[in-house]
Design a protein around this motif. Structure first.
Motif, PDB file in Angstrom:
ATOM      1  N   LEU A   1       0.838  -1.204   0.000  1.00  0.00           N
ATOM      2  CA  LEU A   1       0.000   0.000   0.000  1.00  0.00           C
ATOM      3  C   LEU A   1       0.868   1.247   0.000  1.00  0.00           C
TER       4      LEU A   1
ATOM      5  N   ILE B   1       4.794   7.329   2.725  1.00  0.00           N
ATOM      6  CA  ILE B   1       6.125   7.405   3.327  1.00  0.00           C
ATOM      7  C   ILE B   1       7.166   7.956   2.339  1.00  0.00           C
TER       8      ILE B   1
ATOM      9  N   PHE C   1       4.367  -0.117  -0.480  1.00  0.00           N
ATOM     10  CA  PHE C   1       5.274  -0.956   0.322  1.00  0.00           C
ATOM     11  C   PHE C   1       4.460  -1.930   1.145  1.00  0.00           C
ATOM     12  N   LYS C   2       5.049  -3.067   1.439  1.00  0.00           N
ATOM     13  CA  LYS C   2       4.385  -4.039   2.306  1.00  0.00           C
ATOM     14  C   LYS C   2       4.427  -3.557   3.750  1.00  0.00           C
TER      15      LYS C   2
ATOM     16  N   PRO D   1       5.023  -4.367   7.397  1.00  0.00           N
ATOM     17  CA  PRO D   1       5.668  -5.486   8.072  1.00  0.00           C
ATOM     18  C   PRO D   1       4.832  -6.011   9.230  1.00  0.00           C
TER      19      PRO D   1
ATOM     20  N   ARG E   1      12.739  -2.994  17.465  1.00  0.00           N
ATOM     21  CA  ARG E   1      13.521  -2.791  16.235  1.00  0.00           C
ATOM     22  C   ARG E   1      13.291  -1.444  15.544  1.00  0.00           C
TER      23      ARG E   1
ATOM     24  N   TYR F   1      11.607   2.959  12.219  1.00  0.00           N
ATOM     25  CA  TYR F   1      10.453   2.367  11.540  1.00  0.00           C
ATOM     26  C   TYR F   1      10.216   2.940  10.143  1.00  0.00           C
ATOM     27  N   PHE F   2       9.435   2.187   9.400  1.00  0.00           N
ATOM     28  CA  PHE F   2       9.103   2.384   7.980  1.00  0.00           C
ATOM     29  C   PHE F   2      10.319   1.972   7.148  1.00  0.00           C
ATOM     30  N   HIS F   3      10.085   1.739   5.858  1.00  0.00           N
ATOM     31  CA  HIS F   3      11.139   1.129   5.023  1.00  0.00           C
ATOM     32  C   HIS F   3      12.388   1.993   4.946  1.00  0.00           C
TER      33      HIS F   3
ATOM     34  N   TYR G   1       0.964   8.869  11.533  1.00  0.00           N
ATOM     35  CA  TYR G   1      -0.415   8.472  11.197  1.00  0.00           C
ATOM     36  C   TYR G   1      -1.413   9.565  11.598  1.00  0.00           C
TER      37      TYR G   1
END
Ligand code: HEM
Length: 104
Positions: free
Chosen positions: A3, A7, A51-52, A54, A62, A65-67, A81
């Motif tokens: 989707l 980002i 992007f997928k 996760p 971890r 965040y985000f790709h 968001y």
């Protein structure tokens, strides 16, 4: 399902990131993006910026965040968001969502 949640939008680019200018040769539409995302795999115009999402299990362990690592911590994810989708979250609701993510 991949989707586009915005980002890779030009507006979120920092100086250390590339900016790709893509032109649709049928419609002449131009898209500027920091990452074409799924379109690099499929070659499809509609997949630019997709992007997928996760899996969120143990997400608190971890950061970033985000790709592209553009959210340094979980409050930054919630802030993204809240702004992007005009959620109108209160400070309490933001804290609840961070606590929820940290429990996954
Ligand atoms: C307030 C509700 C939401 C929360 C708390 C949330 C949380 C997160 C988090 C923590 C990540 C980053 C995970 C990582 O980098 O390891 C993420 C990524 C993502 N989420 Fe959400 N999410 C929410 C709503 C949504 C919605 C409504 C959609 C779809 C319409 C969505 C689609 C995605 C996608 C596609 C990514 C990957 C983005 C990228 O890396 O470029 N999320 N989400």
């Amino acid at each position: 399902m991949p989707l586009d949640i915005g980002i890779a939008d030009e507006s979120r680019r920092t100086p250390d990131m590339p900016l790709y200018t893509l032109k649709n040769k049928t419609t002449n539409e131009i898209i500027k993006t920091t990452d074409p995302g799924r379109a690099l795999i499929t070659g499809k115009w509609k997949d630019i910026g997709r992007f997928k999402g996760p899996i969120l299990r143990s997400v608190a362990s971890r950061p970033p965040y985000f790709h592209d690592g553009s959210a340094a911590d979980l409050p930054a994810v919630i802030e993204f968001y809240n702004n992007r989708f005009s959620m109108g979250l209160t400070e309490d609701e933001k804290a609840d969502l961070v606590a929820f993510l940290a429990a996954l």
